[in-house]
Enzyme design. Structure first.
Site, PDB file in Angstrom:
ATOM      1  N   LYS A   1      13.704 -14.097   9.719  1.00 26.85           N
ATOM      2  CA  LYS A   1      12.383 -14.736   9.797  1.00 26.85           C
ATOM      3  C   LYS A   1      12.123 -15.523   8.512  1.00 26.85           C
ATOM      4  CE  LYS A   1       9.897 -11.211  12.529  1.00 26.85           C
ATOM      5  NZ  LYS A   1       9.546 -12.013  13.695  1.00 26.85           N
TER       6      LYS A   1
ATOM      7  N   ARG B   1      12.542  -5.272  22.137  1.00 24.71           N
ATOM      8  CA  ARG B   1      12.869  -5.036  23.550  1.00 24.71           C
ATOM      9  C   ARG B   1      14.176  -4.264  23.693  1.00 24.71           C
ATOM     10  NH1 ARG B   1      12.927 -11.389  24.730  1.00 24.71           N
ATOM     11  NH2 ARG B   1      11.325 -11.198  23.140  1.00 24.71           N
TER      12      ARG B   1
HETATM   13  N1  BES Z   1       7.789  -8.204  15.867  1.00 27.42           N
HETATM   14  C1  BES Z   1       7.974  -9.497  16.382  1.00 27.42           C
HETATM   15  C2  BES Z   1       6.745 -10.027  17.119  1.00 27.42           C
HETATM   16  C3  BES Z   1       5.532 -10.307  16.275  1.00 27.42           C
HETATM   17  C4  BES Z   1       5.328 -11.562  15.747  1.00 27.42           C
HETATM   18  C5  BES Z   1       4.588  -9.332  16.063  1.00 27.42           C
HETATM   19  C6  BES Z   1       4.215 -11.814  14.992  1.00 27.42           C
HETATM   20  C7  BES Z   1       3.450  -9.589  15.304  1.00 27.42           C
HETATM   21  C8  BES Z   1       3.273 -10.840  14.768  1.00 27.42           C
HETATM   22  C9  BES Z   1       9.143  -9.509  17.361  1.00 27.42           C
HETATM   23  O1  BES Z   1      10.174  -8.624  17.091  1.00 27.42           O
HETATM   24  C10 BES Z   1       9.742 -10.878  17.324  1.00 27.42           C
HETATM   25  O2  BES Z   1      10.259 -11.246  16.312  1.00 27.42           O
HETATM   26  N2  BES Z   1       9.652 -11.594  18.446  1.00 27.42           N
HETATM   27  C11 BES Z   1      10.169 -12.900  18.542  1.00 27.42           C
HETATM   28  C12 BES Z   1      10.896 -13.008  19.855  1.00 27.42           C
HETATM   29  C13 BES Z   1      11.776 -14.239  19.981  1.00 27.42           C
HETATM   30  C14 BES Z   1      12.890 -14.189  18.978  1.00 27.42           C
HETATM   31  C15 BES Z   1      12.315 -14.296  21.379  1.00 27.42           C
HETATM   32  C16 BES Z   1       9.014 -13.868  18.458  1.00 27.42           C
HETATM   33  O3  BES Z   1       7.921 -13.559  18.920  1.00 27.42           O
HETATM   34  O4  BES Z   1       9.186 -14.930  17.888  1.00 27.42           O
HETATM   35 MN    MN Z   2      11.607  -9.474  15.735  1.00 29.64          MN
END
Ligand code: BES
Ligand code: MN
Ligand code: ZN
Length: 522
Positions: A286, A360
């Site tokens: 990230k 997931r």
């Molecule tokens: N933990 C994150 C989702 C999240 C984002 C929670 C912002 C709270 C605030 C999750 O694991 C994630 O990174 N999801 C990705 C999925 C994508 C890579 C398909 C996302 O939401 O960008």
């Molecule tokens: Mn994530």
């Protein structure tokens, strides 16, 4: 903070502050203004209304206003709280208002407060909302502060008297309502502490220790499995995510079993919480901004832990289990890679197309495990997708699932608990997005409808069991204080889960009563 009930008149209250919630019409209507307002104003020789007006206080739903009494009342100050219009009123409006009120009282360093409970139809729900609002509003996360800490910590209201509306008598059930409200609010604050704790000191191991301490105190069953046992359970998805971190992953299983043998044999409810103690994104790293709040990626598990703590006291007539797959998502020489294929406990294979879609994966294996208990229903809670925040905004959680009855029960529980949860469609049009060229499916689709594809992924692991998935990425954490919420973790979904279990209990008890009635008639 301790609570008592009183029937005296607000204008005669003796305390550091009087907290007076008012509807917008209470200030303007000549016909039936609340006597708490009218008499207090009279004693203040009209100054209360005059000062409120000067301050621009109109009783709007987000307003509050502090007024000095200069000794004209038995309280040092009056805190006016807006409730907005009567037509839009519900317990959550009151909970938020009382949260604002208690924050103001704490700021004034008040030790004692008298709160006027407004005259509304559902008194019981109002009393619960007042106690919850006061306890939630008092929450602060100051564990890591070394300056001003003691001074701030001591600036808290200690005694609260709830003045019942005109004509309402005290009765025993009110103490029960206040006790329930306290149990719920304290559990939500416990969840907030877990989420606010930095990832360095809320590792999977520490989370498991917290679960253990809570289980011991509450009298719940507990199993904790380490990496070796997780491997024996063939949880290839969970292990894949956990691989990149030196922190040992933990599979945490909490259980409540009723004492009554008949009740204990009923099909259980399974609650499953996402417990990524830190989500760096893994090799699909990230950006710094997006990583900053990722200590909160275990908020789903905190909600489960908070709810289980209350459930242990509620003692519903059916078993309830809580499952959490706790690990970190980190990049390293040993991290899972893009293009890897992981084999789940269920046997389904998953091609990794984005290591940041880790929640997931862990949930897939943990849902499989939960489902092996043959539960009557599974509810999972996860800070699963940024897309859900894009869709619904930061204050609302998304709900997914095909079982309309269970969905309705969850949504109704949320509504009455005062938490905003809305259903999003599991449209078949987005199912193909997860098709893989090399494995049974891939773990990430494209951006469009991202929270829906995530829900489709999870569904693969619950089979035909009634299931609702709650994406709490938005409301688990707020970046603005508001009402009873402080900046940071909110303890979101604890109240909804508790309400869900209470409703199911009431339903079962009603069915049992009916069965007795009919056997009497025969
Ligand atoms: N933990 C994150 C989702 C999240 C984002 C929670 C912002 C709270 C605030 C999750 O694991 C994630 O990174 N999801 C990705 C999925 C994508 C890579 C398909 C996302 O939401 O960008
Ligand atoms: Mn994530
Ligand atoms: Zn995550």
């Amino acid at each position: 903070m301790n609570f008592s009930f009183g029937t005296g008149h607000a204008s005669a209250a003796k305390a550091d502050v009087l907290v007076l919630p008012l509807f917008d019409t209470d200030l303007t209507e000549k016909k039936n203004p609340p006597s708490a307002w009218v008499k207090s104003d009279k004693k203040m020789r009209g100054l209360l209304a005059k000062l409120a007006q000067q301050e621009g206080f109109k009783g709007k739903a987000d307003q509050s206003c502090v007024i000095q009494t200069h000794g004209k009342l038995g309280v040092g100050r009056v805190i006016l709280l807006g409730l907005g219009t009567r037509a839009k009123f519900n317990a959550e409006v009151l909970r938020m208002a009382i949260g604002r009120g208690i924050k103001a009282a704490n700021k004034l360093k008040s030790k004692t407060a008298v709160i006027q409970v407004p005259g509304v139809r559902e008194l019981d729900a109002s009393l619960q909302a007042v106690v919850e609002g006061a306890l939630l509003g008092t929450y602060r996360y100051d564990k890591w502060r070394t300056t001003n800490k003691d001074e701030k910590a001591s600036a808290r209201v200690e005694k609260v008297q709830l003045l019942l509306p005109d004509g309402v008598k005290k009765d025993k059930s009110m103490d029960g309502t206040a006790a329930l409200a306290r149990t719920i609010a304290e559990a939500a604050n416990f969840a907030r502490d877990l989420v606010n704790e930095p990832a360095g000191t809320m590792t999977p191991t520490i989370l498991a220790e917290q679960a253990k301490a809570m289980a011991k105190e509450a009298g719940l069953g507990l199993h904790v499995f380490d990496r070796k046992k997780i491997a024996e359970l063939n949880m290839g998805l969970f292990l894949g995510v956990a691989r990149g971190s030196v922190e040992e992953p933990k599979l945490i299983h909490l259980s409540y079993t009723p004492d009554d043998p008949v009740a204990a044999k009923r099909a259980p409810i399974a609650l499953v919480g996402k417990a990524i103690t830190f989500d760096s994104g893994g090799l699909s790293l990230k950006p710094s901004d997006g990583m900053l709040d990722m200590k909160t990626d275990m908020a789903g598990s905190a909600a489960v832990l908070g709810a289980m703590r209350v459930i242990a006291k509620l003692k519903p007539p059916f078993p309830v289990h809580g499952f959490m797959g706790a690990c970190e998502n980190m990049p390293s020489g040993n991290a899972y890679r893009l293009g890897d294929v992981l084999v789940s406990r269920l046997g389904k294979t998953v091609e990794i197309t984005n290591t940041d879609a880790e929640g997931r994966l862990v949930l897939g294996d943990v849902l499989t495990y939960a489902n092996e208990l043959k539960p009557a229903a599974i509810i999972d809670l996860a800070t699963l997708t940024g897309a859900c925040i894009v869709a619904l905004g930061p204050w609302v959680a998304g709900a997914f699932g095909d079982d309309d009855q269970l969905m309705w029960n969850v949504l109704e529980s949320a509504r009455s608990a005062g938490e905003d949860i809305w259903r999003l469609p599991m449209t078949d049009t987005l199912k193909d997005v997860l098709k893989s060229d090399v494995a049974d499916m891939k773990n990430a689709g494209d951006r469009m409808g991202g929270s829906i594809t995530a829900a489709h992924f999870l569904k693969e692991f619950v089979g035909e069991t009634p299931w609702v998935h709650l994406d709490i990425a938005g409301p688990s954490n707020v970046n603005k204080e508001k009402g009873y919420m402080a900046k940071g973790a909110t303890g979101f979904a604890v109240r909804t889960l508790v309400e869900f279990i209470r409703r199911r209990t009431a339903e079962l008890n009603a069915a049992a009563d009916e069965a007795i009635d009919t056997s009497d008639a025969e």
